[in-house]
Design a protein around this motif. Sequence first.
Motif, short mmCIF file in Angstrom:
data_model
loop_
_atom_site.label_atom_id
_atom_site.label_comp_id
_atom_site.label_asym_id
_atom_site.label_seq_id
_atom_site.Cartn_x
_atom_site.Cartn_y
_atom_site.Cartn_z
N GLU A 1 9.45 -0.45 11.38
CA GLU A 1 8.35 0.38 10.99
C GLU A 1 8.51 1.64 10.41
O GLU A 1 8.03 2.25 9.51
CB GLU A 1 7.33 0.20 11.70
N TYR B 1 -3.74 -7.19 5.97
CA TYR B 1 -3.06 -6.57 4.93
C TYR B 1 -3.66 -5.28 4.66
O TYR B 1 -2.95 -4.18 3.93
CB TYR B 1 -2.96 -7.46 3.82
N TYR C 1 10.90 2.24 7.67
CA TYR C 1 10.29 2.03 6.39
C TYR C 1 9.54 3.21 5.72
O TYR C 1 9.46 3.45 4.83
CB TYR C 1 9.63 0.56 6.58
N GLN D 1 9.40 5.62 2.69
CA GLN D 1 8.30 5.67 1.55
C GLN D 1 7.92 7.27 1.89
O GLN D 1 7.08 7.79 1.10
CB GLN D 1 7.37 4.98 2.39
N ARG E 1 5.17 -11.32 5.50
CA ARG E 1 4.07 -10.21 5.67
C ARG E 1 3.79 -9.93 7.06
O ARG E 1 2.69 -9.89 7.70
CB ARG E 1 2.97 -11.00 4.98
N ARG F 1 10.80 -9.80 6.52
CA ARG F 1 9.21 -9.25 7.09
C ARG F 1 8.52 -9.27 5.77
O ARG F 1 7.18 -9.55 5.96
CB ARG F 1 9.47 -7.62 7.57
N GLU F 2 8.96 -8.78 4.93
CA GLU F 2 8.02 -8.60 3.67
C GLU F 2 7.74 -10.13 2.91
O GLU F 2 6.44 -10.30 2.77
CB GLU F 2 8.58 -7.82 2.33
N PHE G 1 4.31 -4.64 6.74
CA PHE G 1 3.69 -4.99 5.48
C PHE G 1 2.20 -5.54 5.95
O PHE G 1 1.35 -5.98 5.13
CB PHE G 1 4.36 -6.09 4.73
N SER G 2 1.77 -5.34 7.24
CA SER G 2 0.49 -5.87 7.75
C SER G 2 0.46 -5.12 9.07
O SER G 2 1.26 -4.45 9.45
CB SER G 2 0.63 -7.36 7.78
#
Length: 827
Positions: free
Chosen positions: A456, A793, A459, A463, A725, A721-722, A729-730
């Motif tokens: 997490e 989500y 990621y 981003q 989800r 993971r994507e 991503f959640s």
Amino acid sequence: MKESAIQQLVVDVIVDLPTALQEVFTYLLPRPLEAKVQVGSCVLVPFSGQELLGYVARRYWVDARSTRQLKPVLDVVAGSLPLDENRLALAEWLAREYRCGLAAAVRLLAPTEMVAKVQKVLRLTPQVQQQELWQAAPDSPERRLLDLLASAGGQLPEAQAKAQLGTLYPTALYRLKRRGLVEQQNVLLAASVRARMLRHVRLNLLPEQAEALAEACSARAPAQAALLRALAVAEGEMLPMAELLRQVGVSASALKSLQSRGVVDLIDMPIARSPFGKASLPALKSPPSLTPDQEHCVQQIGQAVESGEHRSFLLFGVTGSGKTEVYLRAVALTLARGRSALLLVPEIALAAQVVESVQARFGNLVAVLHSALSAGERFDEWRRARERRARVVVGARSAVFAPLEHLGLIVLDEEHEGAYKQQEHTPRYHARTVAWQRARREGAVLLMGSATPSLETFYQAKQGVHTLLQLPTRVEGRPLPAVHVVDMREAARARGGVFSQQMAEAIAERLGRGEQVILFLNRRAYASFLLCRQCGQVVRCRRCDVSLAYHKVDGSLRCHHCDYRQSVPSRCPACGAPHIYPFGLGTQRVEEEVRSLFPEARVLRMDRDTTTRKGAHHVLLARFRAHEADVLIGTQMVAKGLDFPKVTLVGVVSADTALHIPDFRASERAFQLLTQVAGRAGRAQQPGEVVIQTFNPEHEAVRSACQHDYLRFYEQEIAHREELRYPPFSRLANILATHPEEAKAAETCQQAAQRLSEVIRAERIAAEVLGPVQAPMARLRGVWRWHCLVKCYQQESLPDLLREALEGVAPAQGGTLQVDVDPYSLL
């Protein structure tokens, strides 16, 4: 004065209730209490027919006419919390984010011993007659609880009842309350810890006057004269009374005589209880030279600290790359700006080593906060931070709430560690999330570091949420250790079968060269379970849905969840066959095997069984560092953050223990553990080697760890993971219902899941509910467990969804409904 001009002082109080209440209540502050009650004060207030404890959040004046319906504060209780605008806002955020009561969030701001409590007591009701005590079966939990209460005169603190009955307590209480025989009531207890006071002696004369008086009375009062001379030499400094009397060799009566004449005063002064005992501070050290990569990182962080604005960084550096030195430089820059710093570590085992490094750089500016301290030590260290005598705090998870003013930097070492998640008690916060929120509110820099960042966090850095800083190589150009994987399906075994021939030979080679070895197995005890070869029966815990682990040291079977213990049976409890044997590896078995294969080796074992005593972590690690042992065997306590220059071999006895847990983070945890433990080898001049034994050599976590390749693992795992989800991503919330009766636990969970689904549909929230189903560990400590999982989500919507859906869902009497936001375990 006109009535409209009359003002009355009122207070907003956070009432201490066991519910998820997130509002404050306004009370009138009587004039006799105005000077005693401040923001943060603990007060006693009337609430719904009871007298409850509360914490003052605000004081303000209002028109007296608007206070006529307000109830008054009843009393003020000794002790206070460090409440101010920032901390109150943080507590309010915690209550919303983790769905807990505002009082539970506020209590996190100070050591538990500093806060007054309302203690629950059990009482026999008037309906209980003598014959009622004999209606329950003699061996039943209800009978035992009734007998306890009767022998205590009809009233007993709930904590004592729990200690006596253990896992039987919830069932016994539930049944007796349902029959109206026992009731629970609240009793106010003041804070249990205070400052430690030491009596000092102060001379009320000038030194020359004391000398003259001593000369004048030396013949008739030699003891008083000796005291006067000792105090004169101190030149105005107050001296501890006991030490003064011991040095001079006189009794206290001589001192009392001087006090009665007004020559001296006896004054009680607070003294600190040091968490380090009598150990002196380490000698201050000059900072080492930085590598170009370290220099770049320090420069980037320094610019953020200099700006005085909130920014967050992820320091991604391989093991041994010098992340700790970057932390220390960042702390130094923060102190130079006149601000304070907080350095968090995931485990108590790491605290001693990190504290030593920080103290060697910043001396007595450093305070320590973690659960292994005594109540008094924790109180004194907390007070040093609050009074600004300490400007750097080092601590474990709960230290994120340390009362530091002008906070400029929060460092989160090993940010990926699950130990930063509070899993046992409400609120179930994550220290990383709290640190980010606190840093944002107080304009501080957040610096997170790891060789294996959580997916997490990495990621988010990709981003642009955090600035990514990298240390790709070890300091001084030292190579990462070579890693060898041994396929235990085919490998030749050494005598005893625990070690492959390859690992046994590698251990022998290191011992022959006088080097040190770390052996890692993330499972304590001697064996995981006892199994009957005749019928396949496994000896299980009576209260939990788990097998009992075999501890050969004391010949017991133990539950590692509720601590139930029993002796080892000679025959199978199910079929009576004598063929019952231990299976599965534990650290005790590894220790036995090392001693058998290498009888000359000096061996230490570090797991929960060997570190129960205070300071045991520090003692074991200090002995290993001093090379008083050749081999250190341990669980995950030895897998991270430790730096031993003479360790050249790390052996992973079984990499498989973490690979097949029913949790979407299982692969990530396995990779992190293997990479971290491998990083303990070859951290000085001598190259390191790692041997990993596994039955799954093709598993991606094993293959990536062998190559020290975080990016490879990240790319594969984030895609997985994507697809499913899962975070990042959640956002998840685990809703757990418990009850002594399984049907009622299932019913409560069903109601919660139904309400969640209704709100999701009505509000058109992008979310889903999985379950309800029986929890993977269906029974724990005597209660049944059902759960459902919320996958949201629209991540920012999760707190509001939980609040609206679960507001009216109440567990059945005797049960609980627990909400774990961002869970780290789904067991």
